[in-house]
Design a protein around this motif. Structure first.
Motif, PDB file in Angstrom:
ATOM      1  N   GLU A   1      20.003 -26.489  30.161  1.00 60.34           N
ATOM      2  CA  GLU A   1      21.099 -26.840  31.056  1.00 60.34           C
ATOM      3  C   GLU A   1      22.402 -26.838  30.221  1.00 60.34           C
ATOM      4  O   GLU A   1      22.520 -27.207  28.998  1.00 60.34           O
ATOM      5  CB  GLU A   1      21.093 -28.583  31.513  1.00 60.34           C
ATOM      6  CG  GLU A   1      19.951 -28.359  32.675  1.00 60.34           C
ATOM      7  CD  GLU A   1      20.056 -29.787  33.491  1.00 60.34           C
ATOM      8  OE1 GLU A   1      20.625 -30.599  33.007  1.00 60.34           O
ATOM      9  OE2 GLU A   1      19.382 -29.887  34.496  1.00 60.34           O
TER      10      GLU A   1
ATOM     11  N   THR B   1      27.122 -27.437  30.971  1.00 57.88           N
ATOM     12  CA  THR B   1      27.962 -27.797  32.068  1.00 57.88           C
ATOM     13  C   THR B   1      29.049 -26.817  31.725  1.00 57.88           C
ATOM     14  O   THR B   1      29.694 -26.673  30.578  1.00 57.88           O
ATOM     15  CB  THR B   1      28.348 -29.126  31.590  1.00 57.88           C
ATOM     16  OG1 THR B   1      27.458 -30.106  31.985  1.00 57.88           O
ATOM     17  CG2 THR B   1      29.829 -29.475  32.605  1.00 57.88           C
TER      18      THR B   1
ATOM     19  N   LYS C   1      30.672 -28.135  36.382  1.00 51.21           N
ATOM     20  CA  LYS C   1      29.472 -28.088  36.892  1.00 51.21           C
ATOM     21  C   LYS C   1      28.258 -28.036  36.128  1.00 51.21           C
ATOM     22  O   LYS C   1      28.215 -26.947  35.147  1.00 51.21           O
ATOM     23  CB  LYS C   1      29.029 -27.239  37.983  1.00 51.21           C
ATOM     24  CG  LYS C   1      27.943 -27.240  38.996  1.00 51.21           C
ATOM     25  CD  LYS C   1      27.868 -26.543  40.224  1.00 51.21           C
ATOM     26  CE  LYS C   1      26.777 -26.830  40.860  1.00 51.21           C
ATOM     27  NZ  LYS C   1      26.457 -25.939  42.136  1.00 51.21           N
ATOM     28  N   THR C   2      27.264 -28.759  36.092  1.00 51.15           N
ATOM     29  CA  THR C   2      25.812 -28.296  35.097  1.00 51.15           C
ATOM     30  C   THR C   2      25.168 -27.513  35.789  1.00 51.15           C
ATOM     31  O   THR C   2      24.805 -27.789  36.962  1.00 51.15           O
ATOM     32  CB  THR C   2      25.243 -29.712  34.846  1.00 51.15           C
ATOM     33  OG1 THR C   2      26.108 -30.760  34.033  1.00 51.15           O
ATOM     34  CG2 THR C   2      23.937 -29.544  34.022  1.00 51.15           C
ATOM     35  N   GLU C   3      24.774 -26.478  35.217  1.00 49.06           N
ATOM     36  CA  GLU C   3      23.873 -25.342  35.709  1.00 49.06           C
ATOM     37  C   GLU C   3      22.656 -25.098  34.760  1.00 49.06           C
ATOM     38  O   GLU C   3      22.580 -25.611  33.582  1.00 49.06           O
ATOM     39  CB  GLU C   3      24.769 -24.207  35.669  1.00 49.06           C
ATOM     40  CG  GLU C   3      25.964 -24.105  36.628  1.00 49.06           C
ATOM     41  CD  GLU C   3      25.367 -23.933  38.024  1.00 49.06           C
ATOM     42  OE1 GLU C   3      24.414 -23.865  38.639  1.00 49.06           O
ATOM     43  OE2 GLU C   3      26.474 -23.781  38.823  1.00 49.06           O
ATOM     44  N   GLN C   4      21.365 -24.675  35.224  1.00 50.71           N
ATOM     45  CA  GLN C   4      20.345 -24.371  34.792  1.00 50.71           C
ATOM     46  C   GLN C   4      20.603 -22.956  34.133  1.00 50.71           C
ATOM     47  O   GLN C   4      21.067 -22.116  34.835  1.00 50.71           O
ATOM     48  CB  GLN C   4      19.299 -24.587  35.518  1.00 50.71           C
ATOM     49  CG  GLN C   4      17.868 -23.942  35.131  1.00 50.71           C
ATOM     50  CD  GLN C   4      17.192 -25.230  34.528  1.00 50.71           C
ATOM     51  OE1 GLN C   4      17.938 -26.339  34.553  1.00 50.71           O
ATOM     52  NE2 GLN C   4      16.331 -24.930  33.787  1.00 50.71           N
TER      53      GLN C   4
ATOM     54  N   GLN D   1      24.074 -14.285  31.531  1.00 49.60           N
ATOM     55  CA  GLN D   1      24.869 -14.556  32.824  1.00 49.60           C
ATOM     56  C   GLN D   1      26.191 -13.974  32.580  1.00 49.60           C
ATOM     57  O   GLN D   1      27.011 -14.822  32.070  1.00 49.60           O
ATOM     58  CB  GLN D   1      24.878 -15.853  33.630  1.00 49.60           C
ATOM     59  CG  GLN D   1      25.407 -15.754  34.918  1.00 49.60           C
ATOM     60  CD  GLN D   1      25.133 -17.184  35.655  1.00 49.60           C
ATOM     61  OE1 GLN D   1      24.213 -17.846  35.295  1.00 49.60           O
ATOM     62  NE2 GLN D   1      25.967 -17.412  36.614  1.00 49.60           N
TER      63      GLN D   1
ATOM     64  N   TYR E   1      30.344 -15.533  36.668  1.00 50.88           N
ATOM     65  CA  TYR E   1      30.202 -16.944  37.224  1.00 50.88           C
ATOM     66  C   TYR E   1      31.307 -17.300  38.152  1.00 50.88           C
ATOM     67  O   TYR E   1      32.488 -17.437  37.671  1.00 50.88           O
ATOM     68  CB  TYR E   1      30.065 -18.281  36.292  1.00 50.88           C
ATOM     69  CG  TYR E   1      29.787 -19.553  36.739  1.00 50.88           C
ATOM     70  CD1 TYR E   1      28.306 -19.868  37.041  1.00 50.88           C
ATOM     71  CD2 TYR E   1      30.900 -20.364  36.725  1.00 50.88           C
ATOM     72  CE1 TYR E   1      28.291 -21.158  37.588  1.00 50.88           C
ATOM     73  CE2 TYR E   1      30.397 -21.739  37.382  1.00 50.88           C
ATOM     74  CZ  TYR E   1      29.257 -21.923  37.559  1.00 50.88           C
ATOM     75  OH  TYR E   1      29.147 -23.201  38.340  1.00 50.88           O
TER      76      TYR E   1
ATOM     77  N   CYS F   1      33.494 -20.076  40.136  1.00 54.27           N
ATOM     78  CA  CYS F   1      33.713 -21.212  39.984  1.00 54.27           C
ATOM     79  C   CYS F   1      33.546 -21.955  41.578  1.00 54.27           C
ATOM     80  O   CYS F   1      34.269 -21.230  42.599  1.00 54.27           O
ATOM     81  CB  CYS F   1      35.138 -21.810  39.622  1.00 54.27           C
ATOM     82  SG  CYS F   1      35.675 -23.580  39.517  1.00 54.27           S
ATOM     83  N   GLU F   2      33.028 -22.985  41.638  1.00 59.85           N
ATOM     84  CA  GLU F   2      32.668 -23.589  43.286  1.00 59.85           C
ATOM     85  C   GLU F   2      33.960 -24.209  43.690  1.00 59.85           C
ATOM     86  O   GLU F   2      34.043 -23.963  45.138  1.00 59.85           O
ATOM     87  CB  GLU F   2      31.873 -24.847  42.928  1.00 59.85           C
ATOM     88  CG  GLU F   2      30.671 -24.729  43.978  1.00 59.85           C
ATOM     89  CD  GLU F   2      29.523 -25.942  43.763  1.00 59.85           C
ATOM     90  OE1 GLU F   2      29.778 -27.101  43.864  1.00 59.85           O
ATOM     91  OE2 GLU F   2      28.422 -25.356  43.396  1.00 59.85           O
TER      92      GLU F   2
ATOM     93  N   TYR G   1      28.073 -18.873  29.780  1.00 52.16           N
ATOM     94  CA  TYR G   1      27.563 -20.037  29.079  1.00 52.16           C
ATOM     95  C   TYR G   1      28.332 -20.477  27.609  1.00 52.16           C
ATOM     96  O   TYR G   1      28.463 -21.393  27.198  1.00 52.16           O
ATOM     97  CB  TYR G   1      26.103 -20.224  28.767  1.00 52.16           C
ATOM     98  CG  TYR G   1      25.480 -20.335  30.377  1.00 52.16           C
ATOM     99  CD1 TYR G   1      25.718 -21.578  31.108  1.00 52.16           C
ATOM    100  CD2 TYR G   1      24.900 -19.349  30.890  1.00 52.16           C
ATOM    101  CE1 TYR G   1      25.349 -21.804  32.533  1.00 52.16           C
ATOM    102  CE2 TYR G   1      24.576 -19.603  32.273  1.00 52.16           C
ATOM    103  CZ  TYR G   1      24.747 -20.724  33.094  1.00 52.16           C
ATOM    104  OH  TYR G   1      24.172 -20.755  34.269  1.00 52.16           O
TER     105      TYR G   1
END
Length: 69
Positions: A6, A8, A18-21, A28, A31, A33-34, A50
């Motif tokens: 994990e 962040t 946001k914390t991601e797996q 990756q 990404y 952003c939400e 990451y």
């Protein structure tokens, strides 16, 4: 040392976190952003988002392996 899966991610545009797996065996490259919908890409010299924006680097880097070959 155990590999952490994990991380962040902090968006450099709006500072949303946001914390991601993380994937164990892949990088990756993109990404979104939400919050602000900015699409993040790795910074120069980094293999994935990451490693550039996360609190923990990707699993291959944590294991001193070459990443994303």
């Amino acid at each position: 040392m155990a590999v952490q899966l994990e991380s962040t991610i902090t968006c450099p545009e709006c500072q949303y976190q946001k914390t991601e797996q993380m994937p164990e065996d892949a990088c990756q490259f993109f990404y979104e952003c939400e919050q602000c919908k900015t699409v993040l890409r790795p910074q120069s010299g980094d293999c994935c988002v990451y490693c550039s924006y996360g609190t923990v680097p990707c699993p291959p880097i944590q294991q001193d392996k070459s990443c994303c070959q």
